[in-house]
Design a protein around this motif. Structure first.
Motif, short mmCIF file in Angstrom:
data_model
loop_
_atom_site.label_atom_id
_atom_site.label_comp_id
_atom_site.label_asym_id
_atom_site.label_seq_id
_atom_site.Cartn_x
_atom_site.Cartn_y
_atom_site.Cartn_z
N LYS A 71 71.60 41.80 -23.13
CA LYS A 71 70.69 42.72 -23.14
C LYS A 71 69.86 42.86 -24.70
N SER A 72 68.96 43.52 -24.66
CA SER A 72 67.98 43.75 -25.92
C SER A 72 69.05 45.07 -26.58
N ASN A 78 78.18 46.14 -27.53
CA ASN A 78 78.20 44.83 -28.11
C ASN A 78 78.35 43.84 -26.95
N GLN A 79 79.41 44.27 -25.94
CA GLN A 79 79.46 43.43 -24.63
C GLN A 79 78.18 43.30 -23.98
N LYS A 128 71.64 41.41 -33.21
CA LYS A 128 71.25 42.30 -32.47
C LYS A 128 72.63 43.21 -32.67
N ILE A 129 73.62 42.60 -32.82
CA ILE A 129 74.71 43.53 -32.97
C ILE A 129 74.62 44.37 -34.30
N VAL A 182 78.11 42.42 -42.39
CA VAL A 182 77.77 41.01 -41.69
C VAL A 182 78.68 40.16 -40.87
N VAL A 183 79.62 39.94 -41.55
CA VAL A 183 80.59 39.04 -41.02
C VAL A 183 81.41 39.71 -39.86
N SER A 184 81.61 41.07 -39.82
CA SER A 184 82.22 41.80 -38.67
C SER A 184 81.33 41.70 -37.74
N SER A 185 80.17 41.69 -38.04
CA SER A 185 78.95 41.52 -36.60
C SER A 185 78.95 40.18 -36.10
#
Length: 290
Positions: free
Chosen positions: A189-190, A181-182, A124-125, A87-90
């Motif tokens: 984007k979705s 991710n970008q 989303k990530i 979670v933290v990395s996302s």
């Protein structure tokens, strides 16, 4: 814009906006802090509060340990750490890419911009990372399954070879999603649209993307090698050397990973024509973006 521009502009942007490293640095501090807390709970919760005293005095009896409970506690400990790190990395990724986007647009983002993007995009990530993780998980199933079946039945390692080939194919497939991710943060984007967008960008610019990934890989290997040698010398110093080595690794990774994120964001926004034709450069005394 050519490949050299991605690195030179990223270097200039990072040096002018060193706050880009803050989301990654804070993320590592959170992860290591929770690791320390969970480790303390794991040790003292399973081995007792007098564990350290017994070990230092030689009174610790391994036969008194409930290994079934110890293994269960370890699995819980590992699971919590893995989830928190994920979670933290996302969140770190969303915040860093959001700040990178602002830098590319000629702004000077502060940590507030990172938090804003982190709050908006990290779910989303997480979803995209889970999808890619499932693909990687399947790759290990194919490889390990082929090895186990061949060994169980004494067959020629046909299934092993097939499993390894499928593993490599799935790993290559995950490279197609390197810009997911970008696409989420910079392209808004979705989840599934980001995977499609990343695949399309990779397919249409395969040479540039492969070259950038190779350069990043070589740089990462060089940095890891240097850090390994430094840590070898620091390990001569008891305790303090290990602490200094850990601090050095955190600082190094807090610089190189945001830099790589900025490079990939430059590449993505350039190929998607999202970079302003004449970005306004911010003067040194301009106020930070809220």
């Amino acid at each position: 814009m050519d490949i050299g521009d991605y690195y030179s502009r990223s270097f200039n942007g990072f040096t002018k906006n060193p706050k880009l490293a803050l989301p990654t640095l804070l993320g590592y501090l959170v992860i290591y802090g929770i690791n320390v807390v969970m480790m303390a709970i794991f040790i003292f919760g399973t081995l007792g509060t007098d564990f350290l005293t017994n070990v230092t005095t030689g009174n610790f009896n391994p036969n008194s340990v409930d290994f079934a409970n110890l293994m269960q506690s370890f699995l819980i400990f590992y699971g919590v750490i893995a989830i928190v790190s994920f979670v933290v990395s996302s969140y770190m990724s969303a915040a860093t890419i959001g700040m990178s986007k602002s830098i590319i647009n000629g702004e000077m983002p502060d940590l507030g911009v990172g938090f804003k993007n982190g709050n908006k995009y990290f779910l989303k990530i997480i979803a995209v990372s889970i999808i890619i993780g499932v693909i990687l998980g399947l790759s290990f199933i194919f490889a390990v399954g082929g090895i186990l079946i061949d060994q169980a039945y004494g067959l020629f390692p046909i299934l092993t070879i097939i499993g390894i080939l499928l593993t490599l194919i799935l790993w290559i497939i995950t490279l197609l999603f390197i810009f997911a991710n970008q696409a989420i943060v910079a392209g808004d984007k979705s989840v599934f649209a980001s995977l499609k967008d990343s695949y399309k960008l990779f397919r249409e610019n395969i040479f540039d993307v492969i070259v950038v990934l190779i350069i990043n890989f070589i740089l990462m290997i060089c940095i890891i090698t240097v850090l390994t040698f430094i840590n070898m010398f620091l390990s001569i110093i008891p305790i303090l050397g290990s602490i200094l080595g850990l601090i050095l690794v955190i600082i190094a990774y807090s610089i190189i990973f945001p830099y790589f994120a900025l490079v990939l964001t430059y590449l993505y926004m350039d190929k998607k024509e999202l970079i302003p034709s004449e970005p306004e450069h911010v003067s040194s005394d301009q106020e930070y973006v809220e």
